[in-house]
Motif scaffolding. Structure first.
Motif, mmCIF file in Angstrom:
data_model
loop_
_atom_site.group_PDB
_atom_site.id
_atom_site.type_symbol
_atom_site.label_atom_id
_atom_site.label_comp_id
_atom_site.label_asym_id
_atom_site.label_seq_id
_atom_site.Cartn_x
_atom_site.Cartn_y
_atom_site.Cartn_z
ATOM 1 N N GLU A 70 0.826 -1.200 0.000
ATOM 2 C CA GLU A 70 0.000 0.000 0.000
ATOM 3 C C GLU A 70 0.859 1.247 0.000
ATOM 4 O O GLU A 70 1.910 1.289 0.642
ATOM 5 C CB GLU A 70 -0.910 -0.017 1.239
ATOM 6 C CG GLU A 70 -2.047 0.963 1.217
ATOM 7 C CD GLU A 70 -1.719 2.325 1.797
ATOM 8 O OE1 GLU A 70 -2.440 3.275 1.482
ATOM 9 O OE2 GLU A 70 -0.728 2.450 2.550
ATOM 10 N N GLY A 71 0.422 2.263 -0.740
ATOM 11 C CA GLY A 71 1.134 3.531 -0.789
ATOM 12 C C GLY A 71 0.911 4.198 -2.126
ATOM 13 O O GLY A 71 -0.155 4.085 -2.714
ATOM 14 N N SER A 72 1.939 4.872 -2.642
ATOM 15 C CA SER A 72 1.836 5.494 -3.961
ATOM 16 C C SER A 72 3.204 5.486 -4.624
ATOM 17 O O SER A 72 4.245 5.548 -3.962
ATOM 18 C CB SER A 72 1.310 6.927 -3.846
ATOM 19 O OG SER A 72 2.213 7.733 -3.121
ATOM 20 N N TYR A 87 -0.432 1.167 -4.604
ATOM 21 C CA TYR A 87 -1.741 1.794 -4.715
ATOM 22 C C TYR A 87 -2.242 2.077 -3.309
ATOM 23 O O TYR A 87 -2.000 1.300 -2.380
ATOM 24 C CB TYR A 87 -2.723 0.881 -5.460
ATOM 25 C CG TYR A 87 -2.242 0.540 -6.854
ATOM 26 C CD1 TYR A 87 -2.054 1.541 -7.799
ATOM 27 C CD2 TYR A 87 -1.942 -0.763 -7.204
ATOM 28 C CE1 TYR A 87 -1.591 1.246 -9.070
ATOM 29 C CE2 TYR A 87 -1.481 -1.069 -8.470
ATOM 30 C CZ TYR A 87 -1.305 -0.063 -9.402
ATOM 31 O OH TYR A 87 -0.841 -0.366 -10.659
ATOM 32 N N SER A 88 -2.960 3.176 -3.153
ATOM 33 C CA SER A 88 -3.455 3.546 -1.828
ATOM 34 C C SER A 88 -4.623 2.661 -1.425
ATOM 35 O O SER A 88 -5.332 2.109 -2.273
ATOM 36 C CB SER A 88 -3.884 5.012 -1.805
ATOM 37 O OG SER A 88 -5.087 5.181 -2.537
ATOM 38 N N LYS A 89 -4.830 2.555 -0.125
ATOM 39 C CA LYS A 89 -5.967 1.764 0.370
ATOM 40 C C LYS A 89 -7.268 2.374 -0.139
ATOM 41 O O LYS A 89 -8.226 1.650 -0.436
ATOM 42 C CB LYS A 89 -5.945 1.674 1.891
ATOM 43 C CG LYS A 89 -6.154 2.976 2.600
ATOM 44 C CD LYS A 89 -6.176 2.782 4.116
ATOM 45 C CE LYS A 89 -6.527 4.071 4.804
ATOM 46 N NZ LYS A 89 -5.413 4.822 5.294
ATOM 47 N N GLU A 90 -7.303 3.692 -0.280
ATOM 48 C CA GLU A 90 -8.510 4.347 -0.797
ATOM 49 C C GLU A 90 -8.774 3.948 -2.246
ATOM 50 O O GLU A 90 -9.918 3.688 -2.613
ATOM 51 C CB GLU A 90 -8.377 5.884 -0.682
ATOM 52 C CG GLU A 90 -8.368 6.399 0.739
ATOM 53 C CD GLU A 90 -6.987 6.373 1.412
ATOM 54 O OE1 GLU A 90 -6.927 6.618 2.622
ATOM 55 O OE2 GLU A 90 -5.975 6.090 0.720
ATOM 56 N N GLU A 108 -4.822 -2.362 7.353
ATOM 57 C CA GLU A 108 -3.454 -1.975 7.010
ATOM 58 C C GLU A 108 -2.511 -2.550 8.053
ATOM 59 O O GLU A 108 -2.867 -2.655 9.223
ATOM 60 C CB GLU A 108 -3.288 -0.462 7.055
ATOM 61 C CG GLU A 108 -3.935 0.301 5.961
ATOM 62 C CD GLU A 108 -3.646 1.773 6.157
ATOM 63 O OE1 GLU A 108 -2.592 2.229 5.697
ATOM 64 O OE2 GLU A 108 -4.478 2.435 6.779
ATOM 65 N N CYS A 119 -1.996 -3.708 2.641
ATOM 66 C CA CYS A 119 -3.443 -3.499 2.703
ATOM 67 C C CYS A 119 -4.108 -4.839 2.403
ATOM 68 O O CYS A 119 -3.762 -5.517 1.428
ATOM 69 C CB CYS A 119 -3.872 -2.455 1.676
ATOM 70 S SG CYS A 119 -5.651 -2.159 1.639
#
Length: 126
Positions: A70-72, A87-90, A108, A119
């Motif tokens: 998870e992240g960017s 990729y973000s959790k959102e 997370e 995630c």
């Protein structure tokens, strides 16, 4: 790894394939889809398509469980010939909900030994 899984659960139907296009599986035929730390190895458009495809093959009340870093941004694997994206959790939650699935759990966890966040998403087809 598939052979090991078959030993543990010999009555399960286990298969490998392209997670972006689950050929051979009709709409609404699977009780569950499991994907562990694979979705980050495809582009953002393909990742979203994967979740849509997983939702397509799930039967009513079927479950999807997937995990990803998870992240960017890109993941740096150093000298390894491998590419991946965070990729973000959102983002992952949005893809899941846009695929028509209800998110039952989103968790997370920081993996200290890897220095990256994970995630985990559990979702159900209504």
């Amino acid at each position: 790894m598939l052979e090991e899984a078959k030993k543990i659960c010999p009555s399960a139907i286990l298969a490998t394939g392209d997670m972006r296009k689950l050929e051979g599986w009709k709409d609404g035929t699977l009780a569950g889809v499991l994907s562990m730390f694979a979705i980050h190895h495809v582009s953002e458009d393909d990742a979203k398509a994967c979740v849509q495809e997983w939702a397509r093959v799930l039967c009513q009340s079927g479950l999807l469980y997937f995990a990803a870093w998870e992240g960017s941004g890109p993941i740096d694997y150093g000298n390894m010939d491998m590419s991946a994206n965070l990729y973000s959790k959102e983002q992952m939650q949005t893809w899941t909900e846009e695929a028509g699935l209800k998110v039952l759990m989103l968790r997370e966890k920081m993996e200290d030994d890897m220095g990256m966040n994970t995630c985990y998403i559990l979702a159900q087809k209504p």
